[in-house]
Structures are given as C-alpha cells and as structure tokens.
Design an enzyme around this catalytic site. Structure first.
Site, PDB file in Angstrom:
ATOM      1  N   LYS A 224     -25.440 -46.741  -7.746  1.00 16.02           N
ATOM      2  CA  LYS A 224     -24.886 -47.787  -8.610  1.00 16.02           C
ATOM      3  C   LYS A 224     -25.011 -49.130  -7.890  1.00 16.02           C
ATOM      4  CE  LYS A 224     -21.394 -44.583 -10.433  1.00 16.02           C
ATOM      5  NZ  LYS A 224     -21.318 -44.324 -11.852  1.00 16.02           N
TER       6      LYS A 224
ATOM      7  N   LYS B 162      -9.864 -36.668 -15.134  1.00 13.80           N
ATOM      8  CA  LYS B 162     -10.511 -36.581 -16.441  1.00 13.80           C
ATOM      9  C   LYS B 162      -9.446 -36.737 -17.520  1.00 13.80           C
ATOM     10  CE  LYS B 162     -14.494 -33.949 -14.947  1.00 13.80           C
ATOM     11  NZ  LYS B 162     -15.467 -35.048 -14.998  1.00 13.80           N
TER      12      LYS B 162
ATOM     13  N   ASP C  33     -14.853 -32.059  -6.576  1.00 18.16           N
ATOM     14  CA  ASP C  33     -15.868 -32.674  -7.431  1.00 18.16           C
ATOM     15  C   ASP C  33     -16.049 -34.171  -7.144  1.00 18.16           C
ATOM     16  OD1 ASP C  33     -17.735 -32.606  -9.571  1.00 18.16           O
ATOM     17  OD2 ASP C  33     -16.225 -33.359 -10.985  1.00 18.16           O
TER      18      ASP C  33
ATOM     19  N   HIS D  22     -24.741 -39.815  -6.218  1.00 18.94           N
ATOM     20  CA  HIS D  22     -25.258 -40.766  -7.217  1.00 18.94           C
ATOM     21  C   HIS D  22     -24.420 -42.048  -7.307  1.00 18.94           C
ATOM     22  CE1 HIS D  22     -22.325 -39.183 -10.177  1.00 18.94           C
ATOM     23  NE2 HIS D  22     -22.510 -40.337 -10.786  1.00 18.94           N
TER      24      HIS D  22
ATOM     25  N   LYS E 108     -25.757 -33.388  -5.182  1.00 18.58           N
ATOM     26  CA  LYS E 108     -24.410 -32.862  -5.029  1.00 18.58           C
ATOM     27  C   LYS E 108     -24.258 -31.642  -5.971  1.00 18.58           C
ATOM     28  CE  LYS E 108     -19.945 -34.329  -6.715  1.00 18.58           C
ATOM     29  NZ  LYS E 108     -20.051 -33.806  -8.067  1.00 18.58           N
TER      30      LYS E 108
ATOM     31  N   GLU F  12     -11.848 -41.185 -15.858  1.00 21.78           N
ATOM     32  CA  GLU F  12     -12.756 -40.852 -16.949  1.00 21.78           C
ATOM     33  C   GLU F  12     -11.940 -40.503 -18.191  1.00 21.78           C
ATOM     34  OE1 GLU F  12     -16.491 -38.652 -15.507  1.00 21.78           O
ATOM     35  OE2 GLU F  12     -14.861 -37.710 -14.423  1.00 21.78           O
TER      36      GLU F  12
ATOM     37  N   HIS G 221     -17.933 -38.896  -3.986  1.00 19.92           N
ATOM     38  CA  HIS G 221     -17.956 -40.209  -4.645  1.00 19.92           C
ATOM     39  C   HIS G 221     -16.858 -41.161  -4.137  1.00 19.92           C
ATOM     40  CE1 HIS G 221     -20.827 -38.186  -6.975  1.00 19.92           C
ATOM     41  NE2 HIS G 221     -20.053 -37.718  -7.915  1.00 19.92           N
TER      42      HIS G 221
END
Ligand code: BG6
Length: 483
Positions: free
Chosen positions: A185, A339, A238, A181, A151, A219, A243
């Site tokens: 997981k 974030k 992003d 990614h 990505k 996050e 995701h």
C-alpha cells in the site's frame, strides 16, 4: 524496466492470480515496466491450455470493468496493454506434490525466474522442497532464481521457524521474498518519507512529544465464506504479527540510516524484538454476534458457514503494547483490528502531549495526527487555534490532505510495486526470516494464553466489545471513533 524474466505462478487458476496478480501485471505493462522478454507460466492442477487460460483471465479482467467492489476497475481494458501480457501467458498442468511437475519446469526454464506461490500455505514447504530437488533454485552466472511466498507464513513461532528452515535448506535468504500485502500500500510506504524526510515531524516523533499511538485496521466485512481458514486462525494470527506489526514497525522504527533493504529491515526487526511480552490483561478478544452491516441484518460469526456453533475464535483483537526503547519510553501503543465493525478504516493516530508550559493552561486539547491508510489516503492533523472574536478562546481546526490532491495516481491494486521489486531484486518491502520470527515471538505468549479463553461478544456493525474501550480507559484514553 524490470529485467527479462519468467514469472512462474503456482496457483494459476486461483483467486489471487485472477484478482490481484493479473491486474498488477496489466498495470505494470501499462507503465511499460515489463521487459520484452518477460513471460508467465501458470501452473495448476486443473486441465487447461494456453488459449483456455488466456480466455479465462481475459473474461475475469473484463468483468472488473463492471465491478466497483474490485480494487481494479478501469473503465475499459486496453487491448494493446492486455495483449502484451496475454500473449506471454502459458499454462502447464501440474500437481504440486509430483516431482514430474518440477522436472518438466526445469526443462522449460532458463535464465531469471521468479516463482510465485499463490497457493494455500500448506503447499509452501513442499513446493520449495521440490523446486530445490529439481535444481530450480540454483542461480547461474548472472541469472536469479527467486521465490515469492504469500501470507500466512506459519501459524505460530514454531511453525514459522520450521517453514523458514525448510526454505533456507533450499536456497539463500536473498532468494526468498515473503510478502505482506500491507507493505504494497502506497500509504504505508509513505510513512517512512513522512517521518524521516520532514524536519517538522522527525524531532517530535518520540516519547517527549507523543503520549500514545493508536493503530486500527477495521473492516465491515465478515469472514466471507472463509470459515474453514478462519476458524483455526482468528484475528490475532490473521492480522497482528503481520499487517498490524508492519504498521507498527513503520511508525516506531529508528531511522534506518539509509534506504538500503537490509538497513530498513534491521531497524524493523529491532522494534519487533523490543515489544515487551504482552500480559493477557492488556489484550481483548472479541467475536461478532448478529447485527447489521450498513443497515442490513447479518448473521453472527457462529452462524457463518464452516464455523462451529460454539466457536471461540476471535474476530476482533485489541492490544496495548509497550516498546522497550528509549524513544518510546512510557508510550502505550494501542492496536485493534476486527471484522464486522462500524466502518472500514485503516489508520494510525499519533496523539501528542499537551505543551509543557502553556498560557492556555489545561484547556488545550492534545493534537492528533492521523495517517490515513485505507480507504482514505492522506493525513490529517487536529490542532488548537484561536476562535475569531474579541475573546481569546480556543477551537479545533483540522489541517488535512489527500495524496491524490497532489500526485497523479498511478493505478494500483497493491501488488505492482511488490512484483516489480521482486524482479529487480529490491527486498526492502519483504519480510526477512528474522522479522517473521520476531513478530511471532511477540504474540506467542498471547497465543498460549488464549487457548480456550472466552471471547467477548460485540454486535456486528458496532465499534467492538466494551472491554476494548475499558482497556484504553484504564490509561485515561479513548479510541477514536471509526469513521
Ligand atoms: C488479509 C486477511 O491478509 O488481509 C483478511 O487474511 C483481511 O482477513 C485482509 O480481510 C485485509 O486486507 P485489506 O487490504 O483489505 O485491508
């Protein structure tokens, strides 16, 4: 064990190679999953030698034993295990834009090859074109040639389509392994098992029983020196079409019928295609102002390096999605990511309906099933139970487990399965071209609507902007606290 092959890493000196690919290869070697004939060729534009590269990577790996913030922090590096990987490492100096780099590789390579593009996204297209021109993507008798792309895959629908077209002009869909990614997981992979291997859950996994689904990826970190990348990107691009939508697919897809890669990917694409266009009033964009991270003062996003002083880039997104399938008729899916929030939590909360006819009347609190993905890894179910005592009074109880309590954990940085699957040719956990495009198509109207749209500010260390709470309150709902 994976078949013998050569892993060619473009971006040999980069962060991804050091932080994740090498630890993943170490873990695969520890599990004896790499073939004796496995080798790794690292390509990058800096000058280095085999010995120099081996030394650099050894030092980085050793440093992780002291670094508990790293995903990989074994007590010590096992010499035999690392020796297996280390002696298979070879470095080649090469400019990704020069044909000579690829012609040189063509002379050095035979048999099975996986090309891993651990480079900035602007090199994806050019590298694949050069691989094609040099004949490196031609698959011979019984030998595969595969390309792994990280990505970000495009930054909107048009650029994703263009990149897919560039790739598919040089090889077949089956040769391209587009990584997200989050699918590496374990807790994400296990959602399929939870949903489709349990007779208790499967029949209840639909609108008749479920009132709302919440998907959170929060996050505490800020942009961490990635301002130059993040400014034109923002939280929506992003995190959401990649995701968060992967989590959404896992939780909302129909049964794939089999675990075959194409069946699973077909089922996922159907969910993405069923997302109703998101009206701008169902979306909130926020940006962190100055605040705290675990008690320590931290700057506003606008004061981060390489960020414009009047930046309107969002660092937080909350969305309400509707999925137009009979299974999810009338069920809102609330997604949020940001974030500099209160806590690091990735989880999916499934809110069940109250029982239709209950002798307890409206006193019952709806049950919530929380699939904990990161950093806690497990599941918890909040239920009503009778409080002990002569009166029939309800109280809340929690049934919970952590995967680690039941299964011996194999050390993982999240790339082991992805690398292994790519070598064995299992594409289940990788994105197909149509899936990538369906995801971008779902957010495209929002990308358009958000050009120059204002951001709602939230203090660093908070749960996000007020407007996000209002978004779900409109439906009489509330986000779960971030903990
Ligand atoms: C990356 C994003 O893809 O995922 C980052 O670019 C984000 O901005 C990261 O921090 C989150 O991944 P994880 O595995 O740390 O939750």
């Amino acid at each position: 064990q994976a078949p013998p092959c050569t892993l060619v890493i473009f971006g040999a000196s980069g962060d991804l190679t050091k932080r994740l690919l090498m630890p993943a290869l170490y873990n695969l070697a520890a599990g004896k999953l790499l073939a004796e004939d496995f080798r790794i060729i690292g390509v990058d534009h800096n000058e280095n030698t085999d010995d120099g590269w081996r030394r650099d990577l050894t030092e980085t790996l050793q440093s992780f034993t002291q670094d508990h913030t790293s995903e990989f922090h074994p007590d010590r590096i096992d010499d035999a295990v690392w020796g297996f990987v280390r002696e298979r490492l070879h470095f080649r100096h090469g400019d990704f834009s020069q044909a000579a780099t690829f012609e040189g590789l063509a002379d050095a390579l035979t048999g099975n090859v996986v090309f891993y593009l651990a480079v900035s996204a602007r090199f994806f297209g050019p590298i694949v074109e050069q691989l094609g021109k040099a004949g490196l993507l031609k698959q011979g008798e019984g030998a595969f040639r595969r390309v792994v792309v990280e990505k970000p895959f495009g930054n909107d629908l048009a650029s994703a389509k263009a990149l897919n077209a560039t790739l598919l002009a040089q090889g077949d869909e089956g040769q391209f392994f587009r990584i997200d990614h989050f699918l590496g997981k374990e807790t994400v992979q296990s959602i399929l098992a939870l949903r489709f291997a349990n007779g208790l859950l499967e029949p209840a996994w639909r609108a008749g029983s479920i009132a709302a689904v919440e998907i959170t990826a929060a996050e505490t970190i800020g942009v961490e020196g990635r301002g130059a990348f993040y400014e034109p990107t923002g939280a929506l691009r992003d995190m959401v079409p990649n995701h968060l939508f992967q989590l959404l697919c896992m939780v909302a897809m129909e049964s794939p019928g089999s675990l075959d890669a194409e069946a699973v990917r077909d089922a996922k694409v159907r969910v993405l295609a069923a997302i109703r266009p998101i009206p701008p009033e169902d979306a909130v964009r926020g940006q962190y102002a100055a605040g705290t991270e675990f008690g320590k003062a931290v700057p506003a996003y606008r004061d981060e390096p390489n960020v414009a002083a009047d930046s309107k880039t969002e660092t937080y997104v909350a969305l309400k999605l509707t999925i137009d399938t009979p299974r999810w008729d009338g069920v809102p899916f609330y997604l949020r990511t940001g974030k500099r929030l209160t806590d690091r939590v990735t989880e999916i909360a499934v809110h069940f309906r109250r029982p239709a006819a209950s002798p307890f009347g409206a006193d019952t609190t709806p049950d919530t099933l929380r699939l904990r993905i990161d950093p806690e890894q497990g599941l918890s179910l909040d239920l009503n139970a009778k409080r002990p005592g002569p009166e029939m009074r309800l109280g809340r109880v929690v049934a919970a487990f952590e995967y680690g309590d039941f299964f011996h954990e194999t050390p993982s940085v999240g790339y082991e399965t992805l690398l292994y699957d790519c070598m064995t040719g299992d594409a289940t956990l990788f994105q197909r071209a149509d899936g990538i495009e369906a995801a971008w198509a779902a957010v495209e109207p929002l990308l358009q609507a958000w050009r120059d749209a204002p951001v709602a500010f939230y203090a660093a260390g908070s749960d996000g902007p007020e407007a996000a709470a209002d978004l779900v309150a409109r439906d009489g709902n509330a986000w779960l606290p971030l903990d």
